[in-house]
Design a protein around this motif. Structure first.
Motif, PDB file in Angstrom:
ATOM      1  N   SER A   7     -63.845   6.004  49.995  1.00 38.31           N
ATOM      2  CA  SER A   7     -62.678   6.643  49.389  1.00 38.31           C
ATOM      3  C   SER A   7     -61.853   7.388  50.442  1.00 38.31           C
ATOM      4  CB  SER A   7     -63.113   7.627  48.302  1.00 38.31           C
ATOM      5  OG  SER A   7     -63.700   6.949  47.233  1.00 38.31           O
ATOM      6  N   PHE A   8     -62.544   8.149  51.279  1.00 37.34           N
ATOM      7  CA  PHE A   8     -61.815   8.873  52.329  1.00 37.34           C
ATOM      8  C   PHE A   8     -61.145   7.911  53.295  1.00 37.34           C
ATOM      9  CE2 PHE A   8     -64.287  12.572  51.004  1.00 37.34           C
ATOM     10  CZ  PHE A   8     -63.324  13.572  51.108  1.00 37.34           C
ATOM     11  N   ALA A   9     -61.866   6.865  53.678  1.00 38.32           N
ATOM     12  CA  ALA A   9     -61.287   5.914  54.624  1.00 38.32           C
ATOM     13  C   ALA A   9     -60.069   5.213  54.029  1.00 38.32           C
ATOM     14  CB  ALA A   9     -62.338   4.893  55.032  1.00 38.32           C
ATOM     15  N   ALA A  10     -60.189   4.775  52.787  1.00 42.50           N
ATOM     16  CA  ALA A  10     -59.064   4.082  52.153  1.00 42.50           C
ATOM     17  C   ALA A  10     -57.903   5.023  51.903  1.00 42.50           C
ATOM     18  CB  ALA A  10     -59.534   3.461  50.839  1.00 42.50           C
ATOM     19  N   ALA A  11     -58.201   6.222  51.457  1.00 38.64           N
ATOM     20  CA  ALA A  11     -57.116   7.168  51.161  1.00 38.64           C
ATOM     21  C   ALA A  11     -56.337   7.513  52.426  1.00 38.64           C
ATOM     22  CB  ALA A  11     -57.695   8.424  50.524  1.00 38.64           C
ATOM     23  N   TYR A  12     -57.047   7.773  53.513  1.00 40.21           N
ATOM     24  CA  TYR A  12     -56.331   8.085  54.756  1.00 40.21           C
ATOM     25  C   TYR A  12     -55.616   6.863  55.314  1.00 40.21           C
ATOM     26  CZ  TYR A  12     -57.965  12.857  54.994  1.00 40.21           C
ATOM     27  OH  TYR A  12     -58.165  14.186  54.727  1.00 40.21           O
TER      28      TYR A  12
ATOM     29  N   GLY B 287     -47.568   5.784  54.712  1.00 43.64           N
ATOM     30  CA  GLY B 287     -46.396   6.548  54.334  1.00 43.64           C
ATOM     31  C   GLY B 287     -46.451   7.135  52.945  1.00 43.64           C
ATOM     32  N   LEU B 288     -47.516   6.886  52.171  1.00 45.91           N
ATOM     33  CA  LEU B 288     -47.642   7.434  50.823  1.00 45.91           C
ATOM     34  C   LEU B 288     -48.275   8.827  50.916  1.00 45.91           C
ATOM     35  CD1 LEU B 288     -46.949   6.280  48.042  1.00 45.91           C
ATOM     36  CD2 LEU B 288     -49.303   5.528  47.835  1.00 45.91           C
ATOM     37  N   GLY B 289     -48.008   9.663  49.930  1.00 47.58           N
ATOM     38  CA  GLY B 289     -48.576  11.008  49.922  1.00 47.58           C
ATOM     39  C   GLY B 289     -50.103  10.956  49.857  1.00 47.58           C
TER      40      GLY B 289
ATOM     41  N   PHE C 271     -55.442   9.092  47.467  1.00 46.82           N
ATOM     42  CA  PHE C 271     -56.778   9.299  46.895  1.00 46.82           C
ATOM     43  C   PHE C 271     -56.877   8.762  45.462  1.00 46.82           C
ATOM     44  CE2 PHE C 271     -57.545  12.186  50.427  1.00 46.82           C
ATOM     45  CZ  PHE C 271     -58.890  11.942  50.683  1.00 46.82           C
ATOM     46  N   LEU C 272     -55.831   8.890  44.665  1.00 49.93           N
ATOM     47  CA  LEU C 272     -55.844   8.363  43.299  1.00 49.93           C
ATOM     48  C   LEU C 272     -55.948   6.835  43.285  1.00 49.93           C
ATOM     49  CD1 LEU C 272     -53.245  10.606  41.436  1.00 49.93           C
ATOM     50  CD2 LEU C 272     -55.688  10.413  40.994  1.00 49.93           C
ATOM     51  N   ILE C 273     -55.208   6.173  44.136  1.00 49.27           N
ATOM     52  CA  ILE C 273     -55.258   4.718  44.204  1.00 49.27           C
ATOM     53  C   ILE C 273     -56.654   4.261  44.622  1.00 49.27           C
ATOM     54  CG2 ILE C 273     -54.416   2.706  45.497  1.00 49.27           C
ATOM     55  CD1 ILE C 273     -51.659   4.137  45.565  1.00 49.27           C
ATOM     56  N   THR C 274     -57.220   4.920  45.595  1.00 48.90           N
ATOM     57  CA  THR C 274     -58.553   4.552  46.078  1.00 48.90           C
ATOM     58  C   THR C 274     -59.612   4.770  44.999  1.00 48.90           C
ATOM     59  OG1 THR C 274     -57.881   5.192  48.308  1.00 48.90           O
ATOM     60  CG2 THR C 274     -60.236   4.958  47.901  1.00 48.90           C
ATOM     61  N   GLY C 275     -59.573   5.892  44.340  1.00 47.04           N
ATOM     62  CA  GLY C 275     -60.535   6.171  43.261  1.00 47.04           C
ATOM     63  C   GLY C 275     -60.402   5.178  42.116  1.00 47.04           C
ATOM     64  N   GLY C 276     -59.189   4.829  41.752  1.00 45.23           N
ATOM     65  CA  GLY C 276     -58.959   3.854  40.682  1.00 45.23           C
ATOM     66  C   GLY C 276     -59.511   2.475  41.041  1.00 45.23           C
ATOM     67  N   ALA C 277     -59.351   2.076  42.290  1.00 44.35           N
ATOM     68  CA  ALA C 277     -59.867   0.776  42.724  1.00 44.35           C
ATOM     69  C   ALA C 277     -61.396   0.727  42.603  1.00 44.35           C
ATOM     70  CB  ALA C 277     -59.435   0.498  44.168  1.00 44.35           C
TER      71      ALA C 277
END
Length: 152
Positions: A67-72, A78-80, A85-91
């Motif tokens: 999650s941390f790796a994908a979110a960063y 360029g996304l906030g 983090f929301l996109i990564t958690g949802g996936a």
């Protein structure tokens, strides 16, 4: 020679021994059939349980790190950071749901041992129609023997 003619030459003891042997073989065959059917269902249960375990391990151990790796990684595009983090958690939730659905499909394929149940019902129906051999009634006074029963 028919089965009825074959029984006429044998003694009562031989007939009882044959009937006992055949009944024992029938019971053993029914048990073997039930084991075979349950073995198939146990395999399906194992696959379904393995899928649930895999989903749990995936969610428990790899979710925080990935999650941390994908979110960063998304944040670097360029996304906030919060949206990343929301996109990564949802996936990861979607992936866990798919594994859960796979497990449910495997569990639904498990059925009761229908062949064994049908065979046992058929055997019970056949044995239920068997009538004992009629015996002549004997008077205790004619035989000269009396039966003493203990109360112990």
């Amino acid at each position: 020679m028919s089965a009825a003619d074959d029984g006429a030459d044998r003694s009562l003891g031989q007939l009882v021994a044959t009937a006992t042997t055949e009944l024992s073989a029938l019971v053993h065959d029914e048990i073997a059939l039930a084991k075979a059917e349950l073995r198939e269902d146990a395999k399906r249960l194992g696959i379904g349980g393995g899928a649930i375990a895999a989903a749990g391990v995936l969610a428990l151990f790899s979710l925080p790190v990935l999650s941390f790796a994908a979110a960063y990684g998304i944040h670097n595009l360029g996304l906030g950071l919060a949206w990343s983090f929301l996109i990564t958690g949802g996936a990861f939730l979607v992936l866990a749901a798919l594994l859960g659905l796979l497990a449910v499909r495997k569990f639904k394929k498990i059925s009761k041992p229908e062949k064994s149940l049908a065979s046992a019902k058929e055997t019970a129906a056949v044995l239920g129609t068997v009538k004992p051999h009629p015996r002549p009634l004997k008077d205790a006074s004619q035989t000269g023997a009396s039966v003493t029963r203990s109360s112990v």
